[in-house]
Design a protein around this motif. Structure first.
Motif, PDB file in Angstrom:
ATOM      1  N   ARG A  97       0.855  -1.188   0.000  1.00  0.00           N
ATOM      2  CA  ARG A  97       0.000   0.000   0.000  1.00  0.00           C
ATOM      3  C   ARG A  97       0.895   1.244   0.000  1.00  0.00           C
ATOM      4  N   GLU A 126      -1.933  -1.322  -3.876  1.00  0.00           N
ATOM      5  CA  GLU A 126      -2.942  -0.274  -3.709  1.00  0.00           C
ATOM      6  C   GLU A 126      -2.232   1.073  -3.688  1.00  0.00           C
ATOM      7  N   ALA A 144      -1.228   2.990   4.921  1.00  0.00           N
ATOM      8  CA  ALA A 144      -0.192   2.905   3.890  1.00  0.00           C
ATOM      9  C   ALA A 144       1.088   2.349   4.494  1.00  0.00           C
TER      10      ALA A 144
END
Length: 300
Positions: A97, A126, A144
């Protein structure tokens, strides 16, 4: 029990790819007899003719074309099975992420993502596009793993990744260009500035020159570029994001005496390097390498 091995299917595919048995022998470093035997085994087992000789050329038959499509699928799936085993054996993470500030060049990001996806075909990636403090907020909240941000994060690892040039621009028909003289910042106050909103929720920041009496605030860099090319305002935009517009003349630099170019430092930020998996470390390495080729205002 399968009567045809993956290696025999590979030999069949190599004959097609290299255009003949002799060429395939050299291409895959196998003896010509072993390739003939592999193809012959397939033909005898299935009762089909895979190739025909036309003059001095070996050409694939209609049946061979159908079998090639199936063989390609079979070999691709076998490669994926091996990749799964390698991923499990090496402890490669299943997901990566990344929060990326919108000023970061998309071309560079796409190249890095494509390279990482090729290295780790089972990795789910992502990408969260952010503005200003937004990337760091996503990192702090645990949403993240890695952030590319214009703002350092005190309690995390922050490394200077690259410096971007932001250029003051407007479309050719904008009234600022019609003044036909060098501009002062004071000249900009009477004209609409397009700014991009900080995507952070809890630590929203304002950055850049905000002296215009009228501002339109948008959520995405691409919207800002589109508005400015349509004559709806002016802004400082990343040179790397508007290189084509500068080349084709749909955007022109403002003739400012000072401040035409503003430098923005982007940082590579993550919480704990020891907790990053192989794919994340590869992503960071590719990112560092690719940013070395970023364009400047002199190169567009």
């Amino acid at each position: 029990m399968l009567r045809i091995t993956l290696e025999q299917w590979r030999m069949f595919k190599s004959v097609v790819e290299y255009g003949g048995f002799n060429q395939a022998s050299e291409g895959v470093n196998k003896s010509q007899s072993s390739i003939h035997n592999a193809v012959g085994k397939i033909e005898d087992t299935l009762g089909v003719k895979l190739f025909k000789v036309v003059g001095r050329k070996t050409e694939i038959t209609k049946a061979g074309e159908m079998m090639l499509r199936r063989a390609n699928y079979l070999l691709d799936e076998a490669a994926k099975v091996e990749a799964v085993g390698q991923t499990l054996g090496e402890g490669i993470e299943a997901q990566l992420r990344v929060a990326v500030d919108e000023v970061f060049p998309q071309r560079i990001l796409y190249e890095v993502l494509d390279s990482i996806s090729s290295q780790y075909p089972l990795l789910n990636i992502e990408i969260m596009e952010s503005v200003l403090a937004g990337a760091n907020e996503l990192l702090e909240s645990g949403e993240a793993d890695i952030a590319v941000s214009p703002i350092e994060l005190g309690d995390s690892f922050s490394e200077e990744l690259c410096q971007l040039e932001m250029m003051a621009v407007a479309c050719p028909s904008h009234p600022l260009h019609q003044l036909d003289r060098e501009l002062e910042l004071q000249d900009l106050r009477s004209f609409r500035q397009i700014v991009v909103r900080d995507s952070a929720v809890s630590h929203e920041k304002d950055e850049g020159w905000l002296g215009a009496n009228q501002r339109w605030t948008v959520s995405h860099m691409r919207t800002s570029i589109d508005m400015i090319t349509k004559g709806l305002g002016f802004a400082w935009l990343p040179v790397s994001s508007i290189d084509q517009e500068l080349v084709n003349g749909s955007l022109i630099p403002l003739k400012l005496k000072q401040g035409r170019i503003r430098n923005v430092q982007l940082h590579l930020v993550f919480k704990d390097g020891d907790r990053l998996g192989p794919a994340a470390r590869s992503f960071i390495g590719e990112l560092r390498h690719k940013t070395l080729s970023l364009p400047t205002s002199e190169s567009v």
